[in-house]
Design a protein around this motif. Structure first.
Motif, PDB file in Angstrom:
ATOM      1  N   SER A   3       0.806  -1.163  -0.112  1.00  0.00           N
ATOM      2  CA  SER A   3      -0.103   0.044   0.091  1.00  0.00           C
ATOM      3  C   SER A   3       0.964   1.525  -0.118  1.00  0.00           C
ATOM      4  N   TRP A   4       2.066   1.207   0.495  1.00  0.00           N
ATOM      5  CA  TRP A   4       3.014   2.423   0.471  1.00  0.00           C
ATOM      6  C   TRP A   4       3.515   2.550  -0.838  1.00  0.00           C
ATOM      7  N   PHE A 241       9.821   4.540  -4.001  1.00  0.00           N
ATOM      8  CA  PHE A 241      10.565   5.358  -4.567  1.00  0.00           C
ATOM      9  C   PHE A 241      11.640   4.660  -5.611  1.00  0.00           C
ATOM     10  N   THR A 242      11.483   3.577  -5.916  1.00  0.00           N
ATOM     11  CA  THR A 242      12.148   2.911  -6.760  1.00  0.00           C
ATOM     12  C   THR A 242      11.252   2.373  -8.100  1.00  0.00           C
ATOM     13  N   LEU A 243      11.552   2.853  -9.508  1.00  0.00           N
ATOM     14  CA  LEU A 243      10.890   2.384 -10.555  1.00  0.00           C
ATOM     15  C   LEU A 243      11.042   0.935 -10.805  1.00  0.00           C
ATOM     16  N   PRO A 244       9.911   0.129 -11.406  1.00  0.00           N
ATOM     17  CA  PRO A 244       8.703   0.540 -11.763  1.00  0.00           C
ATOM     18  C   PRO A 244       7.440   0.780 -10.923  1.00  0.00           C
ATOM     19  N   PHE A 245       7.783   0.345  -9.485  1.00  0.00           N
ATOM     20  CA  PHE A 245       6.660   0.015  -8.666  1.00  0.00           C
ATOM     21  C   PHE A 245       5.580   1.200  -8.253  1.00  0.00           C
ATOM     22  N   LYS A 420      14.674  11.459 -12.088  1.00  0.00           N
ATOM     23  CA  LYS A 420      15.126  12.450 -10.917  1.00  0.00           C
ATOM     24  C   LYS A 420      14.317  12.954  -9.893  1.00  0.00           C
ATOM     25  N   SER A 421      13.026  13.032 -10.220  1.00  0.00           N
ATOM     26  CA  SER A 421      11.976  13.451  -9.011  1.00  0.00           C
ATOM     27  C   SER A 421      11.880  12.223  -8.222  1.00  0.00           C
ATOM     28  N   HIS A 426      11.117  13.443  -1.653  1.00  0.00           N
ATOM     29  CA  HIS A 426      10.654  12.420  -0.907  1.00  0.00           C
ATOM     30  C   HIS A 426       9.808  12.738   0.249  1.00  0.00           C
ATOM     31  N   TYR A 427      10.022  13.879   0.727  1.00  0.00           N
ATOM     32  CA  TYR A 427       8.924  14.321   1.730  1.00  0.00           C
ATOM     33  C   TYR A 427       8.967  15.741   1.813  1.00  0.00           C
TER      34      TYR A 427
END
Length: 450
Positions: A3-4, A241-245, A420-421, A426-427
């Motif tokens: 869910s995160w 914060f890790t693609l592709p998740f 980059k984003s 992040h917060y």
């Protein structure tokens, strides 16, 4: 943990009122003393929005937005600084978090009247075009049925599923036509075909527009607070914060909404909805269930693998398109953009934090959804008038409009902006009514922040 992956997070608004503006050179004391700030009675004006019946006084809801305070400059020698002061420019530096010198009504007045006119025949012509392309692509892929054609089909068909979503999105805003029944029927057919619960999504998306740019109250891709971010374990942070998740978050969001918020887009008693919206949610969930039943039937009759190739993989591509586009409309600008809470937030200031994006050849295919700023401020404008409306509004918006980078035929450059984003945004701080994204340099086990 899954869910995160969803990028929204909601907390109750904080009571702190400290404003975290971007650092800028301080003014000399004699300049400060020359300014006399005289608050005028806060004028309220009505912001037309197409919120659905029952949530905001029915049919055409009205949102009250307060006008910014007027700045009066009393020193004769400083009158030349008045223009830069009210334009959010201080000592030559533009502050995107400053209140704009114009009202929503000023932007509306600049947009030609014909841009507000909805043509249901034109809207339906886009539906016919897209549906013909969808079935044509499926027929061609099934006919050739080889591994050279299938990857091309998946990308093309996933993009067309996204185009269908955008047309259903217009139905949800009422920009498809002035006929609520036509909007509802077309919206259900378009969205159910790609496994989106039409009314459930429409209502949560209304909440997004109604609270755009608000740290806690926004419904789509709003930031994690520092407290919430630091409460996550390392694995969850990396997943977030890790693609592709993050680009696969949408189905999870539909089922479980966001961390800190309860409810599902499918359940009539969800916190997303009020009691008089119950029938709408039941209707949309029934249509979604019927589509799932049809897919199950096709899986038995034609086999699961053909269905996966014809529908399943394009659906995954569609989800990636949706998450990519909606994320980059609110993130990834070269300069940090503000997020608001408390008294600093207003409908206008929140809407001005959105971004236009250029998608090259895809602009026409996905119905110019990249012209996002004017759409967010005036979602009732049909998509085929958004470009003209944006051009007309630019002189009023000034530096509060960020010109999008021009794309090549295909928008591959957006992948670099997205990466980059994800590495930098992040917060935001737990305190302050105007806040900006901050970076965790330790997220990826390195001190690099980009």
């Amino acid at each position: 943990m899954a869910s995160w992956v969803v990028s929204e997070c909601s907390l109750r608004p904080f009571t702190a009122v400290k404003i975290h503006h971007k650092p800028r050179p301080s003014l000399p004391s004699n300049t400060i003393n020359a300014f006399k700030f005289k608050p005028l009675p806060c004028s309220s004006f009505k912001v037309p929005t197409l919120w659905s019946k029952g949530r905001n006084l029915g049919g055409l809801g009205l949102l009250n937005v307060s006008a910014p305070l007027k700045v009066t400059i009393t020193s004769e020698e400083d009158k030349g600084k008045e223009e830069s002061a009210i334009d959010g420019v201080n000592n030559g530096e533009f502050d995107p978090g400053a209140a704009p010198p114009f009202k929503l009504s000023d932007i509306k007045a600049a947009i030609p009247k014909h841009c507000w006119v909805k043509d249901p025949w034109r809207s339906m012509s886009y539906v016919v075009r897209d549906v013909v392309v969808v079935f044509g692509l499926a027929a061609v892929a099934a006919y050739f049925n080889n591994w050279f054609v299938w990857p091309l089909y998946w990308i093309a068909q996933g993009t067309m599923f996204w185009a269908l979503f955008v047309l259903g999105h217009d139905c949800g805003h009422g920009s498809f036509s002035n006929n609520p029944a036509l909007n509802s029927v077309a919206g259900h057919l378009l969205h159910s075909s790609i496994l989106v619960p039409y009314h459930g999504w429409r209502i949560s998306h209304r909440t997004h527009h109604q609270n755009h740019g608000h740290v806690e109250n926004d419904e789509s891709w709003h930031p994690l607070s520092e407290k919430i971010y630091k409460s996550l374990d390392n694995a969850t942070r990396l997943l977030r914060f890790t693609l592709p998740f993050p680009m696969l978050a949408y189905p999870i969001y539909l089922w479980s909404r966001s961390p800190g918020k309860k409810g599902s887009h499918f359940h009539p008693d969800s916190d997303l909805f009020v009691p008089n919206e119950r029938k709408d949610i039941i209707t949309s969930t029934a249509c979604w269930t019927a589509m799932v039943g049809l897919l199950a039937y096709l899986s038995f009759t034609m086999g699961p693998m053909p269905l996966l190739k014809l529908y399943g993989i394009p659906y995954a591509i569609f989800v990636m398109w949706l998450d990519l586009v909606t994320y980059l409309h609110h993130h990834g600008h070269d300069e940090k953009l503000p997020w608001y809470r408390g008294k600093e937030w207003s409908y206008l200031r929140g809407g001005l934090t959105t971004l236009d994006r250029d998608y090259g050849w895809i602009n026409n295919i996905h119905h110019d959804i990249g012209t996002h700023v004017i759409h967010h401020l005036f979602p009732q404008i049909p998509h085929y008038h958004l470009i003209e409306a944006t051009e007309a509004a630019k002189p009023v918006l000034g530096k509060y409009y960020r010109e999008p980078k021009k794309s090549g035929p295909l928008p591959f450059y957006l992948l670099g902006i997205l990466i980059k984003s994800m590495r930098k945004d992040h917060y935001v701080s737990d305190i302050g009514d105007v806040v900006y994204y901050q970076t965790d340099p330790q997220l990826y086990g390195t001190n690099k922040s980009d």
